[in-house]
Enzyme design. Structure first.
Site, PDB file in Angstrom:
ATOM      1  N   LYS A  71       0.807  -1.229   0.000  1.00 42.26           N
ATOM      2  CA  LYS A  71       0.000   0.000   0.000  1.00 42.26           C
ATOM      3  C   LYS A  71       0.840   1.278   0.000  1.00 42.26           C
ATOM      4  CE  LYS A  71      -4.186  -1.934   2.059  1.00 42.26           C
ATOM      5  NZ  LYS A  71      -5.266  -1.708   3.045  1.00 42.26           N
ATOM      6  N   ASP A 108     -10.463   2.614   2.136  1.00 46.40           N
ATOM      7  CA  ASP A 108     -10.624   1.961   3.445  1.00 46.40           C
ATOM      8  C   ASP A 108     -11.451   2.824   4.409  1.00 46.40           C
ATOM      9  OD1 ASP A 108      -9.257  -0.405   2.890  1.00 46.40           O
ATOM     10  OD2 ASP A 108      -7.317   0.455   3.408  1.00 46.40           O
TER      11      ASP A 108
END
Ligand code: ATR
Length: 279
Positions: A71, A108
């Protein structure tokens, strides 16, 4: 599903990636909407992540999800980072734009709030929240809570400096709490969130005394293996509303699917059962 030569392709890049539920999740939606498309697992070792991401346009991919441990590499590899992903410091969704450049997003925070709204509609945003952990997942959760209007977000992390760094870099009404004070910090809270791996199958449980927590406070965990973590079980026993972490995974997938395949997908009980059956 039989694909044509014009199929839209996306996937999930991680290392390892074999445990990922995302191919099953996106596969369900592709089938449901009759889309000529595929969503594939992309097992890419850490030292090849940037190279693999840069290759997406040449391979004709619409984009991909990025999971552990890529990420942060994704943040560096893309051409443009949306402001939310920049604040969180991680990219979990990459979209190949029509001109072939790469846009990095982070869904997220959206997934976290959408899951809470779905499963704890009575959640009182007016009171403080306590977030356990200060890693990448915590950053997304804290940003989500600040943007949703939480008056105060308390952050307790085993390594206090990491919580202090998180607070300094995100700004806003964040209070750093000593690890030893985590139970006391539950007093008056409307929400408790575990963002650590504690409670995951094979890991120790999060050690916290829930007695100061008001009985109406919502308790949620980003861990979803098992669905009912020891923390959630303890909270449910004392009557607190609990929200498991699977819904965050399901909801965070929605914006990527919409961007790559052009359809806004829904999170339904049937999808949840289907993703769980894949275990
Ligand atoms: P992620 O990006 O998935 O959040 P991470 O950056 O590795 O993962 O963060 C893991 C979080 O779990 C951290 O907050 C970590 O605490 P430290 O910063 O002190 O390492 C927390 N964590 C992991 N194992 C833990 C344990 N045994 N006790 C307490 N906290 C733990």
């Amino acid at each position: 599903m039989i694909l044509s030569g014009k199929a839209c392709v996306a996937g999930v890049m991680g290392w390892p990636v074999g445990h990922s539920r995302s191919p099953r999740l996106h596969g369900f939606w592709l089938e449901r909407h009759g889309i000529d498309g595929a969503y594939v697992p992309l097992a890419v070792p850490p030292d090849r992540a940037e190279q693999a991401i840069r290759a997406l346009p040449a391979l004709g991919f619409r984009g991909c999800n990025v999971t552990v441990p890529h990420k942060e590499a994704a943040l560096r590899a893309v051409d443009a980072v949306d402001p939310l992903a920049a604040r969180i410091g991680a990219v979990n969704t990459i979209v190949v734009r029509p001109d072939g450049t790469l846009e990095g997003r982070n869904t997220d925070a959206f997934g976290f709030i959408a899951n809470l709204r779905e499963h704890a509609p009575g959640w009182a945003l007016g009171s403080p929240a306590l977030v356990i952990g200060a890693g990448g997942a915590a950053r997304a959760v804290v940003v989500a809570l600040l943007d949703a209007g939480a008056p105060v977000v308390r952050v307790a992390n085993r390594t206090r400096e990491r919580a202090a760094e998180l607070a300094a870099s995100l700004g806003g009404p964040i209070e750093v709490v000593d690890w030893a004070e985590r139970s006391d910090a539950l007093a008056g809270a409307g929400l408790l969130v575990n963002t650590t791996t504690l409670g995951m199958a094979g890991q120790p449980a999060l050690d916290i005394d829930l007695s100061p927590l008001p009985p109406t406070a919502v308790v949620t965990d980003i861990v979803y293996t098992p669905l009912l973590t020891p923390l959630l079980a303890a909270a449910a026993r004392r009557g607190n509303p609990v929200v498991d972490g699977l819904g965050m995974l399901l909801h965070q997938a929605r914006p990527g699917f919409a961007a790559w395949f052009g359809v806004e997908p829904e999170v339904t009980p049937e999808l949840r059962r289907f993703v769980l059956d894949g275990r």
